[in-house]
Design a protein around this motif. Structure first.
Motif, PDB file in Angstrom:
ATOM      1  N   CYS A  52       0.816  -1.216   0.000  1.00 53.11           N
ATOM      2  CA  CYS A  52       0.000   0.000   0.000  1.00 53.11           C
ATOM      3  C   CYS A  52       0.854   1.272   0.000  1.00 53.11           C
ATOM      4  CB  CYS A  52      -0.915   0.009   1.231  1.00 53.11           C
ATOM      5  SG  CYS A  52      -1.881   1.511   1.377  1.00 53.11           S
ATOM      6  N   GLU A  53       0.464   2.215  -0.847  1.00 52.51           N
ATOM      7  CA  GLU A  53       1.217   3.470  -0.940  1.00 52.51           C
ATOM      8  C   GLU A  53       1.054   4.307   0.328  1.00 52.51           C
ATOM      9  OE1 GLU A  53      -0.349   4.956  -4.635  1.00 52.51           O
ATOM     10  OE2 GLU A  53       0.313   3.109  -5.629  1.00 52.51           O
ATOM     11  N   ASN A  54      -0.012   4.048   1.051  1.00 53.30           N
ATOM     12  CA  ASN A  54      -0.236   4.793   2.299  1.00 53.30           C
ATOM     13  C   ASN A  54       0.174   3.977   3.521  1.00 53.30           C
ATOM     14  OD1 ASN A  54      -1.432   7.021   0.917  1.00 53.30           O
ATOM     15  ND2 ASN A  54      -3.226   5.715   0.614  1.00 53.30           N
ATOM     16  N   GLY A  57      -2.794  -0.389   3.848  1.00 55.64           N
ATOM     17  CA  GLY A  57      -3.715  -1.300   3.159  1.00 55.64           C
ATOM     18  C   GLY A  57      -5.032  -0.591   2.929  1.00 55.64           C
ATOM     19  N   CYS A  58      -4.918   0.693   2.514  1.00 52.41           N
ATOM     20  CA  CYS A  58      -6.066   1.607   2.485  1.00 52.41           C
ATOM     21  C   CYS A  58      -7.214   1.142   1.575  1.00 52.41           C
ATOM     22  CB  CYS A  58      -5.615   2.994   2.062  1.00 52.41           C
ATOM     23  SG  CYS A  58      -5.068   3.065   0.341  1.00 52.41           S
ATOM     24  N   GLY A  59      -6.887   0.448   0.505  1.00 47.99           N
ATOM     25  CA  GLY A  59      -7.942   0.013  -0.415  1.00 47.99           C
ATOM     26  C   GLY A  59      -8.204   1.016  -1.520  1.00 47.99           C
ATOM     27  N   ASN A  60      -7.625   2.205  -1.413  1.00 47.69           N
ATOM     28  CA  ASN A  60      -7.903   3.259  -2.411  1.00 47.69           C
ATOM     29  C   ASN A  60      -6.744   3.573  -3.333  1.00 47.69           C
ATOM     30  OD1 ASN A  60     -10.508   3.727  -1.361  1.00 47.69           O
ATOM     31  ND2 ASN A  60      -9.569   4.864   0.342  1.00 47.69           N
ATOM     32  N   CYS A  61      -5.524   3.311  -2.866  1.00 51.72           N
ATOM     33  CA  CYS A  61      -4.371   3.680  -3.693  1.00 51.72           C
ATOM     34  C   CYS A  61      -4.246   2.707  -4.870  1.00 51.72           C
ATOM     35  CB  CYS A  61      -3.094   3.671  -2.854  1.00 51.72           C
ATOM     36  SG  CYS A  61      -2.593   2.026  -2.350  1.00 51.72           S
ATOM     37  N   CYS A  64      -3.172  -0.911  -3.817  1.00 56.99           N
ATOM     38  CA  CYS A  64      -4.258  -1.679  -3.195  1.00 56.99           C
ATOM     39  C   CYS A  64      -5.273  -2.133  -4.239  1.00 56.99           C
ATOM     40  CB  CYS A  64      -4.969  -0.855  -2.126  1.00 56.99           C
ATOM     41  SG  CYS A  64      -4.079  -0.791  -0.567  1.00 56.99           S
TER      42      CYS A  64
HETATM   43 ZN    ZN Z   1      -3.427   1.443  -0.265  1.00 55.47          ZN
END
Ligand code: ZN
Length: 321
Positions: A52-54, A57-61, A64
């Motif tokens: 994850c870029e954040n 494990g944000c789900g938006n990047c 993910c």
């Molecule tokens: Zn992410």
């Protein structure tokens, strides 16, 4: 899927989170435990957390989203082709792992059904485990870890997964399927701690057909073989539901055993067949244990593709004898 969204397995989540946060992930993990309890979800949550870029494990990047769509170039998933993972698949994987990661800082390889590697594939994989290339993280998933090469097991950090607690399943089923307590109880009790299994259950089979089949079973006797043969034939002909029938049979006889041991009724599965359970419970404990063993044996025979009808006939004869 993030760690938080996975049902249960808190200790396993903590362990992985701590390893991640301290930068001390092992280079190979073996997630072992029953089928359908969330091992693969946990592995994918781990992949997300690493890529994850954040960092969450944000789900938006982008990373993910690529993981969720199964098209992240640095995530390699190997699973059985047919009944086995073949050596060619392991060789292809090794080739992939010899390249530098494209978008992430490392590659991750997930081997689902690792116990289904044939010996040649297992030995090939061992090489990769012994001489890890770059920063590759390997995650092996298995519901039969004892079938893996010992040398593979010993190269991995093993993380055991257990069945999900009945209560937890019950609540999730009630919420997700919007069913009443009675049906949720039945599905949770029959799914052996696997959410996948509980959600995938053929609900009609368990709610409608189960009581009918079990009542027919109770009416059988060796004095009149025709209905017994008829029932055996009917069950054997339906290849799909045949294992389900044996599963409900097992639960029914376990209920009888619980009843005989004086356990409270709320521990029984078949609460709609209390009279039948009490009737079975009038047998001796030894008898019930033998019957339960016979059902287990029949289950294994059917997995090995023996003559289904014959196996069921023999079983029914034993149960009503
Ligand atoms: Zn992410």
């Amino acid at each position: 899927m993030t760690f938080d969204q996975i049902l249960g397995h808190d200790a396993q989540k903590d362990l992985l989170r701590r390893a991640l946060n301290s930068g001390r992930l092992a280079h190979a993990y073996l997630f072992e435990g029953p089928e359908g309890v969330g091992k693969r979800l946990m592995a994918l949550a781990l992949v997300r957390a690493v890529f994850c870029e954040n960092g969450s494990g944000c789900g938006n990047c982008t990373a993910c989203r690529k993981i969720d769509h199964n098209n992240h170039p640095d995530l390699h998933i190997v699973e059985p082709e047919g009944s086995f993972i073949k050596i060619e698949q392991v060789r292809d994987l090794q080739k992939e792992l010899s390249y530098r990661p494209l978008e992430a800082r490392q590659k991750i390889c997930l081997i689902d059904g690792a116990d289904l590697m044939n010996p040649a594939a297992g030995n090939a994989l061992l090489k990769t485990l012994e001489e890890p290339q770059g920063h590759t993280l390997m995650v092996l998933l298995s519901c039969r870890p004892e079938a893996l090469l010992t040398t593979i097991r010993s190269r991995c950090q093993r993380i055991p997964f257990s069945r999900l607690p009945y209560r937890l399943l019950l609540n999730v089923l009630r919420d997700r399927l919007e069913i009443d307590d009675r049906e949720a109880h039945l599905l949770a009790a029959l799914s052996e701690g696997s959410l996948n299994k509980a959600l995938g259950k053929d609900r009609d089979f368990y709610t409608q057909k189960r009581p009918v089949l079990l009542k027919r079973l109770l009416g059988l006797s060796l004095g009149n073989m025709a209905p017994l043969m008829e029932l055996a034939q009917e069950i054997a002909e339906d290849k799909e539901s045949c294992p389900d029938f044996l599963e409900i049979l097992l639960a029914f006889y376990r209920d009888a055993l619980l009843a005989q041991q004086g356990r409270p009724e709320n521990e029984w599965v078949n609460l709609d067949l209390k009279d039948g359970i009490r009737h079975l419970a009038t047998q001796t404990t030894d008898m019930l244990l033998v019957q339960i063993e016979s059902i287990e044996a029949c289950r294994q025979q059917i997995q090995r593709n023996v003559n289904r009808q014959l196996a069921i006939e023999v079983l029914l004869e034993r149960l009503v004898a």
